[in-house]
Enzyme design. Structure first.
Site, PDB file in Angstrom:
ATOM      1  N   SER A 108       0.839  -1.192   0.000  1.00 26.53           N
ATOM      2  CA  SER A 108       0.000   0.000   0.000  1.00 26.53           C
ATOM      3  C   SER A 108       0.883   1.254   0.000  1.00 26.53           C
ATOM      4  O   SER A 108       1.696   1.424  -0.890  1.00 26.53           O
ATOM      5  CB  SER A 108      -0.946  -0.044   1.200  1.00 26.53           C
ATOM      6  OG  SER A 108      -1.972   0.907   1.078  1.00 26.53           O
ATOM      7  N   ASP A 230     -10.170  -5.400  -4.593  1.00 23.95           N
ATOM      8  CA  ASP A 230      -9.600  -4.526  -3.569  1.00 23.95           C
ATOM      9  C   ASP A 230     -10.473  -3.281  -3.486  1.00 23.95           C
ATOM     10  O   ASP A 230     -10.541  -2.497  -4.443  1.00 23.95           O
ATOM     11  CB  ASP A 230      -8.159  -4.173  -3.930  1.00 23.95           C
ATOM     12  CG  ASP A 230      -7.443  -3.352  -2.866  1.00 23.95           C
ATOM     13  OD1 ASP A 230      -8.116  -2.730  -2.027  1.00 23.95           O
ATOM     14  OD2 ASP A 230      -6.204  -3.333  -2.886  1.00 23.95           O
ATOM     15  N   HIS A 258      -7.562  -5.632   0.645  1.00 26.71           N
ATOM     16  CA  HIS A 258      -6.392  -4.766   0.474  1.00 26.71           C
ATOM     17  C   HIS A 258      -5.143  -5.306   1.166  1.00 26.71           C
ATOM     18  O   HIS A 258      -4.077  -4.705   1.061  1.00 26.71           O
ATOM     19  CB  HIS A 258      -6.722  -3.362   1.016  1.00 26.71           C
ATOM     20  CG  HIS A 258      -5.695  -2.330   0.704  1.00 26.71           C
ATOM     21  ND1 HIS A 258      -5.260  -2.075  -0.586  1.00 26.71           N
ATOM     22  CD2 HIS A 258      -4.991  -1.492   1.521  1.00 26.71           C
ATOM     23  CE1 HIS A 258      -4.340  -1.106  -0.545  1.00 26.71           C
ATOM     24  NE2 HIS A 258      -4.157  -0.753   0.708  1.00 26.71           N
TER      25      HIS A 258
END
Length: 282
Positions: A108, A230, A258
Site C-alpha cells: 500500500s 480490492d 487490500h
C-alpha cells in the site's frame, strides 16, 4: 572533527531504533529483502510471509515512524505530511545496515515509499515489489483512483468526530474476507491503537499524495502484486501503474481485500519468489 553548527548527526543505532528495525534470516546471504508496511499496520503484518524467505535471504523489517514500536518522539507532524520523509527514513535504514541492491517489498503506502526511496538512492535496490500500491487515491479525469473528493472529506470528518467508530467500519471494508472476521477484527484493533491525531496526519499524507509523475522515471525492475478484488485500490490503478512504469510486471493474485499478505500469504510468497533472482549459496 566536529559537525558544523545546525547539522544534526544521527548514529546508525539511533536510526535503527527510530524505525524499530528487525534483522533476521541468513546473516551471510547474498541477497536482502526489505519489507515496508502500509497504514494501520506495522512490520508484524509480514509475519506470514517472512518465514518463507529466512533460509535464503537476509531480511530487514521496519516500522514506519508513527507506527508499531517506533518511539513517539520520532513522529514530528510537520516532517511527515507526505511520503517523501518516510522514503528518506528507509534510505537511512539501508545505509545504517549497509544494504545495497536489495529487493524492496512494500504494501500500500509502503509500496510508494519503497519506490520513492529507490528513486532517491538507486543503489539500495535491485528490484521493487509493490503490493496493492497506489500513486494517487483521489479520482481524476481519466484516472480511477478509488475515492472521490467527497469520500475523502467524509473520512477526515469521521476520523475527527469518532475515530474508533470509523476504525470499526473501515477495517471490514479494507480487509474483506467476511468468512474470516478475525482478520478485520485484528486490523480494527491495530487501527484503534493509533492516536487519532496521528492517524489523521498519516491518512492525509497518503490520501492527498499524487506521485503519478514519478512512475515513468522508475528504472528498477518492478513487480506489481494486486488482489483481484480490492475496495481501497481498484485493479484499474494497478493497470495504470503497469502502463506507467517502464518494463513493469503485473500479477493479479487470487485474493480479495487490500491486505493479501495477511489474507493470502501463499499467493504473495509465490509472487515474490518468482520475481527474485536465484539465490547464490555461500
Amino acid at each position: 572533527m566536529r559537525p558544523s553548527r545546525g547539522i544534526v548527526v544521527t548514529s546508525s543505532s539511533e536510526i535503527l531504533a527510530r524505525n524499530a528495525v528487525t534483522v533476521t534470516g541468513r546473516e551471510d546471504a547474498s541477497q536482502t529483502l526489505v519489507f515496508v508496511h502500509g497504514f494501520g499496520t506495522d512490520q508484524r503484518s509480514w509475519r506470514a510471509v517472512v518465514p518463507a524467505f529466512e533460509n535464503d535471504f537476509r531480511i530487514v523489517l521496519l516500522d514506519n515512524v508513527g507506527a508499531g514500536a517506533t518511539p513517539p518522539s520520532a513522529f514530528t507532524q510537520h516532517r511527515y505530511l507526505n511520503l517523501d520523509r518516510y522514503a528518506s527514513d528507509l534510505v537511512e535504514v539501508c545505509d545504517a545496515l549497509q544494504v545495497r541492491r536489495a529487493t524492496l517489498v512494500g504494501h500500500s503506502a509502503g509500496g510508494m515509499i519503497v519506490l520513492l526511496a529507490a528513486a532517491l538512492r538507486p543503489d539500495i535496490a535491485s528490484r521493487l515489489v509493490l503490493v496493492g500500491a497506489s500513486p494517487r487515491y483521489l479520482e481524476d479525469r481519466g484516472y480511477p483512483g478509488g475515492f472521490t473528493r467527497e469520500a475523502i472529506q467524509d473520512i477526515y470528518r469521521a476520523v475527527t468526530s469518532n475515530y474508533h467508530e470509523w476504525a470499526e467500519r473501515f477495517a471490514p471494508l479494507a480487509m474483506s474476507n467476511s468468512d474470516r472476521p478475525q482478520l478485520a477484527e485484528h486490523f480494527a484493533e491495530a487501527l484503534k491503537g493509533i492516536p487519532p491525531d496521528k492517524a489523521l496526519t498519516v491518512l492525509c499524507s497518503i490520501l492527498q499524495s499524487d506521485y503519478r509523475e514519478r512512475l515513468p522515471a522508475v528504472r528498477h525492475p518492478t513487480l506489481l502484486v494486486h488482489a483481484r478484488e480490492d475496495a481501497i485500490v481498484p485493479l484499474a490503478v494497478a493497470d495504470y501503474m503497469h502502463r506507467s512504469i517502464p518494463g513493469s510486471e503485473l500479477q493479479v493474485i487470487g485474493a480479495t481485500g487490500h491486505f493479501p499478505h495477511l489474507s493470502a500469504p501463499a499467493e504473495v510468497i509465490a509472487a515474490i519468489r518468482g520475481f527474485t533472482p536465484p539465490v547464490e549459496r555461500r
